[in-house]
Write a protein that holds these residues in place. Structure first.
Motif, mmCIF file in Angstrom:
data_model
loop_
_atom_site.group_PDB
_atom_site.id
_atom_site.type_symbol
_atom_site.label_atom_id
_atom_site.label_comp_id
_atom_site.label_asym_id
_atom_site.label_seq_id
_atom_site.Cartn_x
_atom_site.Cartn_y
_atom_site.Cartn_z
ATOM 1 N N SER A 55 -11.157 -10.197 -9.536
ATOM 2 C CA SER A 55 -11.322 -8.514 -9.349
ATOM 3 C C SER A 55 -11.138 -8.277 -7.688
ATOM 4 O O SER A 55 -11.052 -7.072 -7.577
ATOM 5 C CB SER A 55 -12.929 -8.261 -9.767
ATOM 6 O OG SER A 55 -13.779 -9.120 -8.905
ATOM 7 N N ASP A 58 -7.579 -7.377 -7.898
ATOM 8 C CA ASP A 58 -7.274 -6.208 -8.594
ATOM 9 C C ASP A 58 -7.730 -4.766 -7.807
ATOM 10 O O ASP A 58 -6.797 -3.944 -7.390
ATOM 11 C CB ASP A 58 -8.085 -5.965 -9.634
ATOM 12 C CG ASP A 58 -7.663 -6.876 -10.921
ATOM 13 O OD1 ASP A 58 -6.202 -7.281 -10.996
ATOM 14 O OD2 ASP A 58 -8.356 -7.174 -11.838
ATOM 15 N N GLN A 59 -8.701 -5.001 -6.877
ATOM 16 C CA GLN A 59 -8.920 -3.891 -5.931
ATOM 17 C C GLN A 59 -8.116 -3.801 -4.699
ATOM 18 O O GLN A 59 -7.601 -2.667 -4.442
ATOM 19 C CB GLN A 59 -10.630 -3.786 -5.489
ATOM 20 C CG GLN A 59 -10.678 -5.096 -4.554
ATOM 21 C CD GLN A 59 -12.142 -4.992 -4.353
ATOM 22 O OE1 GLN A 59 -13.100 -3.929 -4.203
ATOM 23 N NE2 GLN A 59 -12.748 -5.846 -3.430
ATOM 24 N N ASN A 60 -7.452 -4.870 -4.405
ATOM 25 C CA ASN A 60 -6.452 -4.838 -3.483
ATOM 26 C C ASN A 60 -5.140 -4.237 -3.986
ATOM 27 O O ASN A 60 -4.321 -3.751 -3.137
ATOM 28 C CB ASN A 60 -6.263 -6.160 -2.673
ATOM 29 C CG ASN A 60 -7.530 -6.406 -1.715
ATOM 30 O OD1 ASN A 60 -7.495 -5.992 -0.477
ATOM 31 N ND2 ASN A 60 -8.518 -7.013 -2.076
ATOM 32 N N ILE A 61 -4.792 -4.779 -5.002
ATOM 33 C CA ILE A 61 -3.651 -4.352 -5.809
ATOM 34 C C ILE A 61 -3.571 -2.393 -5.857
ATOM 35 O O ILE A 61 -2.633 -2.042 -5.474
ATOM 36 C CB ILE A 61 -3.338 -4.987 -7.166
ATOM 37 C CG1 ILE A 61 -2.657 -6.403 -6.926
ATOM 38 C CG2 ILE A 61 -2.368 -4.085 -7.814
ATOM 39 C CD1 ILE A 61 -2.315 -7.106 -8.283
ATOM 40 N N LYS A 62 -4.734 -2.316 -6.269
ATOM 41 C CA LYS A 62 -4.894 -0.878 -6.543
ATOM 42 C C LYS A 62 -4.776 -0.045 -5.096
ATOM 43 O O LYS A 62 -3.934 1.031 -5.111
ATOM 44 C CB LYS A 62 -6.446 -0.559 -7.277
ATOM 45 C CG LYS A 62 -6.706 0.740 -7.367
ATOM 46 C CD LYS A 62 -7.754 0.862 -8.301
ATOM 47 C CE LYS A 62 -8.357 2.492 -8.738
ATOM 48 N NZ LYS A 62 -9.069 3.109 -7.443
ATOM 49 N N TRP A 63 -5.362 -0.552 -4.169
ATOM 50 C CA TRP A 63 -4.992 0.126 -2.839
ATOM 51 C C TRP A 63 -3.520 0.056 -2.466
ATOM 52 O O TRP A 63 -3.227 1.179 -2.183
ATOM 53 C CB TRP A 63 -5.742 -0.622 -1.659
ATOM 54 C CG TRP A 63 -6.176 0.081 -0.539
ATOM 55 C CD1 TRP A 63 -7.200 0.708 -0.075
ATOM 56 C CD2 TRP A 63 -5.090 -0.235 0.508
ATOM 57 N NE1 TRP A 63 -6.932 1.295 1.364
ATOM 58 C CE2 TRP A 63 -5.675 0.645 1.623
ATOM 59 C CE3 TRP A 63 -3.812 -0.652 0.826
ATOM 60 C CZ2 TRP A 63 -5.005 1.073 2.916
ATOM 61 C CZ3 TRP A 63 -3.326 -0.540 2.069
ATOM 62 C CH2 TRP A 63 -3.802 0.274 3.044
ATOM 63 N N CYS A 64 -2.943 -1.251 -2.595
ATOM 64 C CA CYS A 64 -1.551 -1.137 -2.125
ATOM 65 C C CYS A 64 -0.850 -0.177 -3.098
ATOM 66 O O CYS A 64 -0.091 0.574 -2.499
ATOM 67 C CB CYS A 64 -0.953 -2.655 -2.344
ATOM 68 S SG CYS A 64 -1.705 -3.592 -1.076
ATOM 69 N N GLU A 65 -1.129 -0.211 -4.355
ATOM 70 C CA GLU A 65 -0.256 0.795 -5.314
ATOM 71 C C GLU A 65 -0.449 2.250 -4.751
ATOM 72 O O GLU A 65 0.742 2.969 -4.813
ATOM 73 C CB GLU A 65 -0.842 0.682 -6.676
ATOM 74 C CG GLU A 65 -0.377 -0.742 -7.400
ATOM 75 C CD GLU A 65 -0.832 -0.765 -8.770
ATOM 76 O OE1 GLU A 65 -0.347 -1.337 -9.636
ATOM 77 O OE2 GLU A 65 -2.156 -0.170 -8.888
ATOM 78 N N GLU A 66 -1.526 2.729 -4.450
ATOM 79 C CA GLU A 66 -1.821 4.002 -3.892
ATOM 80 C C GLU A 66 -1.037 4.374 -2.688
ATOM 81 O O GLU A 66 -0.464 5.397 -2.353
ATOM 82 C CB GLU A 66 -3.378 4.312 -3.978
ATOM 83 C CG GLU A 66 -4.005 4.502 -5.135
ATOM 84 C CD GLU A 66 -5.627 4.803 -5.075
ATOM 85 O OE1 GLU A 66 -6.025 4.621 -4.021
ATOM 86 O OE2 GLU A 66 -5.968 4.695 -6.260
ATOM 87 N N THR A 75 6.086 0.868 -7.679
ATOM 88 C CA THR A 75 5.455 -0.258 -7.506
ATOM 89 C C THR A 75 5.323 -0.855 -8.910
ATOM 90 O O THR A 75 5.389 -0.260 -9.843
ATOM 91 C CB THR A 75 4.168 -0.083 -6.859
ATOM 92 O OG1 THR A 75 3.331 0.791 -7.877
ATOM 93 C CG2 THR A 75 3.771 0.288 -5.588
#
Ligand SMILES: [Zn+2]
Length: 505
Positions: A55, A58-66, A75
């Motif tokens: 998790s 996942d939260q770091n991936i989401k930040w980077c995607e945004e 991305t």
């Protein structure tokens, strides 16, 4: 909370393709966008980032995607052996070369009780005078900032700070309409602190997608002296666990002292046979292949070194004598005991002869001394000292048959790499650094002592790599109270602005 200041500078005549930014332009841009960059970093630091927790990934991936999405990058999540990576890419012009930028997003575990702030993931700004630091309000940054102020948080220096310096430079290019000299691909690793175990298979699997002309690694700290730095190599790493066996169980030292051999002494004799009192490894062939020419030494030793200051800050009398200088010592493989265990100590101490003694070893590697060879040399040396090497616990039969038993477990980590200082990538980066910071304001280093998981890119993609080092040497990475100096973040921003606009021929 995310604080974004929108700044439109329009101070300059914008460069077209193939035209590098001037030093004054770079400085003005870095000044104007510094606070916004710091705020982005604070936002990113608030996300816990242990590579072992899905998790967190996942939260770091989401930040980077945004973040990359807002910079017009495409991305995609790439999966290798079940582990997620993120690729962001932006093609400006098919005729331009492509730079692949490697970002480390995960961090080491934290022990919050050892930090001088409530939460290691809530960044705190401090003014430090040597060890004495006091907190200052973030708003102070908006008025005037002191390069010596520091941002304290896990991953501030290793490596979200450098990652955000790079991301903020992309933000500047976008806001100010400045074309980069490259098409850009960014690969984000969320398990670097675990040794990036699936990176080699990722690069092999997505070879075509990752194809580029040059790799930049936004990771690593600067050497003592904190001079801006680009580094053309890193040592690799292999680890060993040595377990020397004594009696089947711990024995009473009164009843059996003078009769039952203590494995601590057997292990100590073995370790003593591996390194002399000057720090030179005695294992035959350990340094073989490493020959520094006087020309190489001259290049390597361009990095300034204050020997007295280094010894004083470490609190040691003299260094080991592998190289004549600190930089030279990093060009050789090393052999280090990173931990020892046998019996108990302090309040738990007991009068026993322990049943086993353990030494955890790490060996740093250079390109001339591959891991497999070094591990074999250690094995040969141990056998030469009369040990029977086992790969598991000793059986009763083995206990009867061999006088000296040792279990050896080994693991190969990242491989070493070395990019020649006078190669085209070296010349390009020096031009870029001259533009960013000015001639003589930075150093080029042949190798860093630490390890980076970059070799799979070099060997599989067949392209050169260099690491751009932003973090201050006293940043406490991996330890409590990790920090990043504001001046280093500012210089990092300037370095990224200069590098990405400098044409690469
Ligand atoms: Zn690290």
């Amino acid at each position: 909370m995310r604080i974004i200041a929108t700044i439109a500078l329009s101070l300059f005549l914008l460069p077209s393709f193939g035209q590098s930014l001037k030093k004054e332009e770079i400085t003005k841009l870095a000044d104007a966008y510094l606070v916004e960059g710091v705020n982005t970093l604070r936002d990113f630091l608030a996300l816990s980032n242990l590579g072992s927790i899905p998790s967190d990934i996942d939260q770091n991936i989401k930040w980077c995607e945004e973040e990359f999405g807002s910079l017009d990058f495409k991305t995609s999540v790439l999966i290798s052996d079940g582990v997620k990576y993120l690729l962001a890419e932006r093609t400006l012009d098919q005729t331009l070369p492509t730079v692949l930028v490697y970002l480390q997003i995960d961090g080491q575990p934290v022990d919050a009780s050892k930090w001088f702030q409530t939460n290691p993931f809530t960044a705190v700004l401090k003014n430090c005078d040597r060890a004495d630091c006091h907190e200052i309000d973030w708003n102070a940054l908006r008025k005037d900032w002191d390069p010596n102020w520091r941002i304290f948080a896990r991953s501030a220096s290793d490596s979200k700070g450098p990652a955000v310096a790079f991301i903020q430079s992309l933000r500047i290019f976008r806001q100010e309409n400045i074309p980069t000299a490259f098409n850009i691909k960014v690969i984000m690793d969320f398990q670097e602190e675990l040794g990036s175990p699936t990176l080699p298979s990722l690069v092999a699997q997505y070879r075509d997608l990752l194809a580029s002309d040059v790799i930049l690694i936004m990771d690593g700290t600067r050497p003592p002296g904190n001079i801006p730095n680009i580094t053309f190599g890193a040592r690799g790493i292999a680890t060993l666990k040595l377990t020397v066996f004594g009696p089947r169980n711990d024995m009473h030292s009164g009843q059996y002292g003078n009769f039952t051999p203590n494995p601590v002494f057997a292990l100590s004799h073995l370790l003593a046979s591996m390194k002399d009192e000057n720090g030179l490894v005695l294992i035959p062939g350990f340094y073989e292949g490493v020959n520094l020419s006087s020309q190489q030494k001259e290049l390597i030793n361009k990095v300034p070194e204050d020997r007295t200051e280094m010894l004083e800050s470490m609190g040691i009398f003299q260094p080991e004598m592998v190289g004549d200088t600190y930089q030279e010592s990093l060009q050789y493989p090393s052999f280090n005991v990173r931990g020892l265990q046998a019996g108990w100590v302090d309040e738990e101490v007991r009068t026993i002869i322990p049943s086993k003694a353990i030494a955890e070893i790490d060996m740093r590697l250079v390109t001339e001394t591959p891991a497999e060879r070094q591990i074999q040399l250690v094995k040969d040396h141990i056998e030469g000292r009369g040990f029977k090497i086992l790969d598991s616990l000793p059986t009763d039969a083995e206990r009867k048959q061999f006088p000296k038993l040792i279990r050896l477990e080994s693991r190969i980590g990242s491989k070493p790499f070395k990019t020649p200082l006078d190669s085209p990538i070296g010349i390009w980066l020096r031009l870029a650094m001259d533009q960013s910071l000015g001639e003589g304001a930075y150093i080029s280093m042949q190798a860093t002592g630490g390890s980076q998981p970059i070799e799979p890119f070099i060997s599989t993609l067949g392209i050169p790599a260099v690491s751009v080092r932003i973090s201050n040497p006293d940043s406490n990475i991996h330890a409590p109270n990790e920090n990043l100096r504001i001046g280093n973040f500012h210089e990092g921003l300037k370095m990224c602005l200069g590098i990405l606009t400098q044409p690469y021929e």
